[in-house]
Scaffold this active site. Structure first.
Site, PDB file in Angstrom:
ATOM      1  N   ALA A 180      -0.190 -13.916   9.856  1.00 40.05           N
ATOM      2  CA  ALA A 180      -0.197 -13.698  11.309  1.00 40.05           C
ATOM      3  C   ALA A 180       0.926 -14.507  11.942  1.00 40.05           C
ATOM      4  O   ALA A 180       1.418 -15.475  11.365  1.00 40.05           O
ATOM      5  CB  ALA A 180      -1.538 -14.139  11.887  1.00 40.05           C
ATOM      6  N   GLY A 219      -2.968 -13.846   6.828  1.00 42.92           N
ATOM      7  CA  GLY A 219      -3.243 -12.453   7.175  1.00 42.92           C
ATOM      8  C   GLY A 219      -2.602 -11.476   6.212  1.00 42.92           C
ATOM      9  O   GLY A 219      -3.064 -10.353   6.057  1.00 42.92           O
ATOM     10  N   GLU A 254      -4.993 -11.149   3.483  1.00 44.55           N
ATOM     11  CA  GLU A 254      -6.158 -10.440   4.021  1.00 44.55           C
ATOM     12  C   GLU A 254      -5.870  -8.947   4.120  1.00 44.55           C
ATOM     13  O   GLU A 254      -6.712  -8.106   3.826  1.00 44.55           O
ATOM     14  CB  GLU A 254      -6.543 -11.017   5.377  1.00 44.55           C
ATOM     15  CG  GLU A 254      -7.108 -12.436   5.257  1.00 44.55           C
ATOM     16  CD  GLU A 254      -7.355 -13.065   6.592  1.00 44.55           C
ATOM     17  OE1 GLU A 254      -6.374 -13.311   7.326  1.00 44.55           O
ATOM     18  OE2 GLU A 254      -8.510 -13.331   6.932  1.00 44.55           O
ATOM     19  N   GLU A 305      -4.889 -20.874   6.091  1.00 43.69           N
ATOM     20  CA  GLU A 305      -5.301 -21.075   7.483  1.00 43.69           C
ATOM     21  C   GLU A 305      -5.906 -22.451   7.733  1.00 43.69           C
ATOM     22  O   GLU A 305      -5.736 -23.036   8.792  1.00 43.69           O
ATOM     23  CB  GLU A 305      -6.309 -20.009   7.903  1.00 43.69           C
ATOM     24  CG  GLU A 305      -5.716 -18.633   8.122  1.00 43.69           C
ATOM     25  CD  GLU A 305      -5.593 -17.831   6.840  1.00 43.69           C
ATOM     26  OE1 GLU A 305      -5.642 -18.401   5.742  1.00 43.69           O
ATOM     27  OE2 GLU A 305      -5.415 -16.608   6.944  1.00 43.69           O
TER      28      GLU A 305
HETATM   29  N1  T1G Z   1       4.268 -17.193  12.032  1.00 41.00           N
HETATM   30  C1  T1G Z   1       5.355 -17.445  12.790  1.00 41.00           C
HETATM   31  N2  T1G Z   1       6.503 -17.995  12.327  1.00 41.00           N
HETATM   32  C2  T1G Z   1       6.528 -18.294  11.019  1.00 41.00           C
HETATM   33  C3  T1G Z   1       5.439 -18.070  10.163  1.00 41.00           C
HETATM   34  C4  T1G Z   1       4.274 -17.489  10.722  1.00 41.00           C
HETATM   35  N3  T1G Z   1       3.204 -17.209   9.977  1.00 41.00           N
HETATM   36  N4  T1G Z   1       5.785 -18.485   8.911  1.00 41.00           N
HETATM   37  C5  T1G Z   1       7.041 -18.953   9.011  1.00 41.00           C
HETATM   38  N5  T1G Z   1       7.493 -18.840  10.267  1.00 41.00           N
HETATM   39  C6  T1G Z   1       8.837 -19.204  10.747  1.00 41.00           C
HETATM   40  C7  T1G Z   1       9.133 -20.670  10.542  1.00 41.00           C
HETATM   41  O1  T1G Z   1       8.678 -21.409  11.660  1.00 41.00           O
HETATM   42  C8  T1G Z   1      10.637 -20.636  10.455  1.00 41.00           C
HETATM   43  O2  T1G Z   1      11.109 -20.439  11.786  1.00 41.00           O
HETATM   44  C9  T1G Z   1      10.931 -19.327   9.714  1.00 41.00           C
HETATM   45  O3  T1G Z   1       9.778 -18.509   9.928  1.00 41.00           O
HETATM   46  C10 T1G Z   1      11.138 -19.546   8.241  1.00 41.00           C
HETATM   47  O4  T1G Z   1       9.979 -20.288   7.791  1.00 41.00           O
HETATM   48  C11 T1G Z   1      -5.121 -13.799  10.679  1.00 41.00           C
HETATM   49  C12 T1G Z   1      -4.699 -16.281  11.498  1.00 41.00           C
HETATM   50  C13 T1G Z   1       5.923 -18.060   4.657  1.00 41.00           C
HETATM   51  C14 T1G Z   1       5.951 -19.757   2.803  1.00 41.00           C
HETATM   52  O5  T1G Z   1       0.246 -20.437   7.242  1.00 41.00           O
HETATM   53  O6  T1G Z   1       4.083 -21.236   4.769  1.00 41.00           O
HETATM   54  O7  T1G Z   1      -2.449 -15.516   9.033  1.00 41.00           O
HETATM   55  O8  T1G Z   1      12.401 -22.602  11.921  1.00 41.00           O
HETATM   56  O9  T1G Z   1      11.343 -22.221   6.941  1.00 41.00           O
HETATM   57  O10 T1G Z   1      10.500 -22.015   3.503  1.00 41.00           O
HETATM   58  O11 T1G Z   1      -6.297 -15.066   9.111  1.00 41.00           O
HETATM   59  O12 T1G Z   1       6.992 -20.194   6.324  1.00 41.00           O
HETATM   60  O13 T1G Z   1      13.552 -20.453  11.341  1.00 41.00           O
HETATM   61  O14 T1G Z   1      12.630 -20.813  13.665  1.00 41.00           O
HETATM   62  O15 T1G Z   1       8.873 -22.009   6.389  1.00 41.00           O
HETATM   63  O16 T1G Z   1      10.856 -19.499   3.165  1.00 41.00           O
HETATM   64  C15 T1G Z   1      -1.033 -18.112   7.882  1.00 41.00           C
HETATM   65  C16 T1G Z   1       3.095 -20.202   7.168  1.00 41.00           C
HETATM   66  C17 T1G Z   1      -0.835 -17.862   9.328  1.00 41.00           C
HETATM   67  C18 T1G Z   1       2.137 -19.390   6.321  1.00 41.00           C
HETATM   68  C19 T1G Z   1       8.036 -19.155   4.034  1.00 41.00           C
HETATM   69  N6  T1G Z   1       0.260 -18.191   7.257  1.00 41.00           N
HETATM   70  N7  T1G Z   1       4.442 -20.060   6.693  1.00 41.00           N
HETATM   71  O17 T1G Z   1       8.630 -20.408   3.779  1.00 41.00           O
HETATM   72  O18 T1G Z   1      10.566 -20.385   5.404  1.00 41.00           O
HETATM   73  S1  T1G Z   1      -2.386 -17.800  10.148  1.00 41.00           S
HETATM   74  C20 T1G Z   1       0.790 -19.396   6.981  1.00 41.00           C
HETATM   75  C21 T1G Z   1       4.823 -20.631   5.510  1.00 41.00           C
HETATM   76  C22 T1G Z   1      -3.062 -16.323   9.665  1.00 41.00           C
HETATM   77  C23 T1G Z   1      -4.998 -14.811   9.586  1.00 41.00           C
HETATM   78  C24 T1G Z   1      -4.477 -16.120  10.051  1.00 41.00           C
HETATM   79  C25 T1G Z   1       6.262 -20.461   5.160  1.00 41.00           C
HETATM   80  C26 T1G Z   1       6.516 -19.333   4.154  1.00 41.00           C
HETATM   81  P1  T1G Z   1      12.520 -21.111  12.215  1.00 41.00           P
HETATM   82  P2  T1G Z   1      10.170 -21.350   6.623  1.00 41.00           P
HETATM   83  P3  T1G Z   1      10.200 -20.597   3.893  1.00 41.00           P
END
Ligand code: T1G
Length: 708
Positions: free
Chosen positions: A64, A105, A108, A129
């Site tokens: 998400a 997500g 999911e 999450e």
């Molecule tokens: N949402 C928004 N921005 C995100 C993002 C996300 N989920 N993931 C990464 N970014 C942005 C990050 O801030 C950076 O931005 C750029 O993308 C590159 O990220 C419904 C509610 C996927 C393993 O917790 O672990 O789903 O600095 O440098 O090293 O149940 O990003 O360039 O402006 O980290 O290649 C759950 C979070 C969400 C995963 C990639 N998902 N992301 O790593 O790149 S909650 C997460 C990561 C959810 C559902 C629930 C990592 C990555 P900028 P990066 P990376």
């Protein structure tokens, strides 16, 4: 975002629905709307027999869109559970093609599909999450247990770990691995399903994997107790357990509603706000304000580490772990052998604990070479000095490195407090001198304070920041001052802990209050772990330096207790006793009446009437001066932003992540409250406690550190 965040094309009778929303295909409103539209169209298309959902670019999806949290969802886009429900209820088999990352997500979504295939290499799946202070909010707590069983699902969701595709196959998260292009593999998988007449396999209908937990009602209760300790005050792990328990006691739809309500309750919580702050702060720290994005980082193909003691060995391991050949330089064959043995033992321990294969250890050890000849590191691109914390010695070493190393080489010092400008001035290349302050143990702790000197060039900064990321570290750029950011603030915090035990508290009370706040350890247990002799030696050095400069002893309040303990030969865990006693072979701190006697004696010597001290006073006395020092650091420009200071404390000192870091935490409390408390402390104790001007200004204007 691509012109169309989701496209649908035909591969014969297989519809390929592709998410295209760089950089991580996050499932924001536009993506959800388009995904829902394209899946509906594919389900309606009589030429489509099955559907593949995949992601363009580096990954299926990072989940998400975290940036949407805390804001009202747009009315014209379905929430993710609705999109997943359409996929799952569909009458045609849907196959998720997983590559790169499928997190939150994204997984999911894949669990809502009927089948899942994953690329064999470089693929990780998980429900992280909980690390954002929430629970999976799109069916993960209901579908993952139905796919892999309750215990493995609980472990995955309460840790938030991402697992590799081979383990995902073994657990049953994916049905097959694909060697080549995962989309082609998924299309072939879908074609076979059609050929074999296999229809949708709906996860919501799978009950077999829940049977074991239903037959063992204690499983969930025991797990809840188990993670209560490790959560250290964070709420989301326990909330995950509640949702999984609902899978056992409610209907699928009732439990899904329970999960959604839990997600909604947590997503707006202070803990979730703090954890989102931490997530973005870590990424923001990699940005250097006056460094244009196009300044090239020089490649680091060969590294060298000068000094192979505890720190030097740890740093060398970081390079080997990142597949960078590294040569360690020691001053004698004996010290070199000792240092290399230290590296080998570290890896051997990992192999023993099954954290590393023997092959992998051999591969990494092959990247480490040793020498006592300076000439042997002449070809290094990046040299890190990690020798004794003595300025004269460091300047001498940098003069030699400057003479021996290629002109383009960057020379870094691992000093934890000394003036990088003075070290740089000892060379003819001050533009290529920088500080890379690793935290001990260097191969474990992720923080590196990257210390820019006055003359450090932007290319050197860019290269050093890129290297930190390549080493899997969190690099924070800081300026030159005594002890930079982390230790300078830590000193303000530690002093107050010393004074509190002179005034009436005991080490075990202070440590417990700090641990209850969420730190892994309190200040006294931490000193026993690091070694009391380390701090003692630094204090003796500083006193001698003041004397040598003809300065009077430091007039500020000082507690002699730590020195006395060191002079008793009690250095902490390494000698079996320090602030606490340690049973043979154990690491649990045991309060020692000898130390209590010493503390009471010092209170009497100082004429201090001991009094009861509350836990709240301990938190305020230790942490408000820490924040106050952070405000001075911010105002002096030693840190680029308040969130960088938070990152230093989250990754260098174990500040509880679900509180966001000291500056975020202070903003949440309200700076007026922190300022008033600092004024009272200063009124009573003077000392180092003068409220920082920035704190005063923000308190009076109702501002926050986050706005600076
Ligand atoms: N949402 C928004 N921005 C995100 C993002 C996300 N989920 N993931 C990464 N970014 C942005 C990050 O801030 C950076 O931005 C750029 O993308 C590159 O990220 C419904 C509610 C996927 C393993 O917790 O672990 O789903 O600095 O440098 O090293 O149940 O990003 O360039 O402006 O980290 O290649 C759950 C979070 C969400 C995963 C990639 N998902 N992301 O790593 O790149 S909650 C997460 C990561 C959810 C559902 C629930 C990592 C990555 P900028 P990066 P990376």
């Amino acid at each position: 975002m691509g012109a169309e965040p989701v496209t649908r094309t035909g591969r014969g009778r297989i519809a390929l629905v592709m998410i295209d929303n760089p950089p991580v295909n996050s499932l924001g409103a536009a993506v959800r709307r388009a995904l829902d539209r394209e899946v509906a169209a594919a389900l309606d298309d009589p030429n489509t027999a099955a559907i593949v959902i995949a992601g363009k670019g580096r990954m299926l999806s990072g989940g998400a869109d975290i940036r949407e949290f805390g804001k009202p969802p747009p009315a014209d886009a379905p929430i993710l559970p609705q999109v997943i429900d359409r996929i799952e209820r569909g009458t045609k088999p849907v196959v998720a093609a997983i590559h790169g990352t499928a997190a939150g997500g994204a997984l999911e979504l894949a669990l809502g599909a009927h089948y899942r295939v994953a690329a064999t290499e470089n693929t990780r799946v998980g429900l992280p999450e909980v690390t954002l202070g929430i629970v999976p909010g799109a069916g993960g707590t209901q579908r993952l247990p139905r796919t892999i069983g309750v215990k493995p699902a609980l472990e995955m969701m309460t840790s938030g770990e991402l697992i590799a595709s081979k383990r995902a196959l073994a657990l049953g998260i994916v049905d097959a691995l694909v060697e080549g292009d995962v989309v082609d593999g998924a299309v072939r998988f879908a074609e076979r399903l059609v050929a074999e007449g296999k229809g949708p396999r709906r996860t919501r209908e799978r009950e077999d994997k829940l049977a074991e937990a239903r037959a063992n009602p204690n499983l969930v209760a025991e797990f809840r107790q188990q993670i209560k300790r490790s959560a250290r005050g964070q709420e989301s792990p326990g909330a995950v357990v509640d949702c999984v328990e609902a899978a056992l006691t409610k209907t699928f739809d009732e439990a899904l509603a329970f999960e959604r309500a839990t997600f909604q309750r947590l997503v707006g919580s202070d803990q979730a706000k703090a954890l989102r702050h931490a997530f973005f702060a870590e990424r923001e720290a990699a940005r250097v304000k006056d460094l244009p994005e196009d300044i090239p980082a020089a490649p680091v193909g060969r590294a060298a580490v000068m000094g192979c003691g505890t720190m030097g060995a740890g740093i060398a391991i970081c390079f080997a772990n990142a597949d960078i050949p590294v040569r360690v330089l020691e001053s004698s064959p004996e010290l070199l052998d000792k240092g290399l043995a230290r590296i080998r033992q570290t890896y051997a321990g990992m192999v023993e604990r099954k954290r590393l294969s023997q092959d992998e250890m051999d591969k990494r050890m092959a990247l480490v070479a040793g020498t006592t000849a300076m000439a042997d590191i002449a070809d290094a691109d990046f040299v890190i000095e990690a020798i004794f914390e003595d300025m004269a010695l460091k300047k001498e070493v940098f003069r030699k490195l400057d003479a021996a190393c290629r002109p383009a080489a960057i020379l870094a010092t691992n000093t934890s407090s000394l003036d990088v400008n003075e070290i740089a001035a000892a060379t003819r290349r001050p533009d290529r001198v920088i500080g890379t302050h690793f935290f001990s143990p260097a191969n474990i702790m992720r923080l590196v304070e990257t210390v820019r000197g006055k003359a450090t060039s932007r290319e050197t900064i860019a290269t050093s920041m890129a290297l930190a990321k390549k080493l899997g570290k969190v690099g924070v750029l800081v300026g030159v001052c005594d002890s930079f950011v982390g230790n300078r603030m830590y000193y303000a915090y530690g002093r107050q802990a010393d004074f509190l035990i002179e005034e009436g508290a005991l080490p075990q009370q202070v440590d417990k209050a700090i641990q209850d706040f969420g730190f892994p350890m309190g200040p006294f247990a931490t000193r026993d772990l690091a070694g009391i002799d380390v701090g003692y030696r630094i204090r003796q050095q500083r006193a001698a330096q003041r004397k040598a400069q003809g300065l009077p002893p430091d007039p500020r309040r000082y507690s002699p207790i730590a020195d006395r303990i060191a002079e008793m030969g009690r250095y902490g865990q390494k000698t079996g006793q320090g602030w606490y006693r340690y049973e043979k072979g154990a690491r649990a701190p045991v309060p020692d009446p000898e130390i209590e006697k010493l503390i009471v004696a010092v209170s009497q010597e100082k004429g201090i009437q001991r009094r009861p001290v509350t836990d709240q006073e301990i938190i305020e006395r230790c942490l408000y001066p820490l924040v106050n020092e952070g405000a001075k650091i911010l105002e002096e420009g030693i840190a680029q932003r308040a969130s960088d200071i938070d990152v230093v404390w989250l990754y260098g000192y174990g500040f509880p992540r679900w509180r966001g870091g000291p500056m975020f935490w202070a903003d949440q409390i309200g700076l007026a409250k922190v300022y008033d408390a600092m004024c009272r402390l200063y009124e009573r104790d003077r000392d180092w406690l003068e409220p920082a001007p920035l704190l005063a200004r923000l308190a009076k204007s109702g501002g926050k550190f986050a706005e600076v």
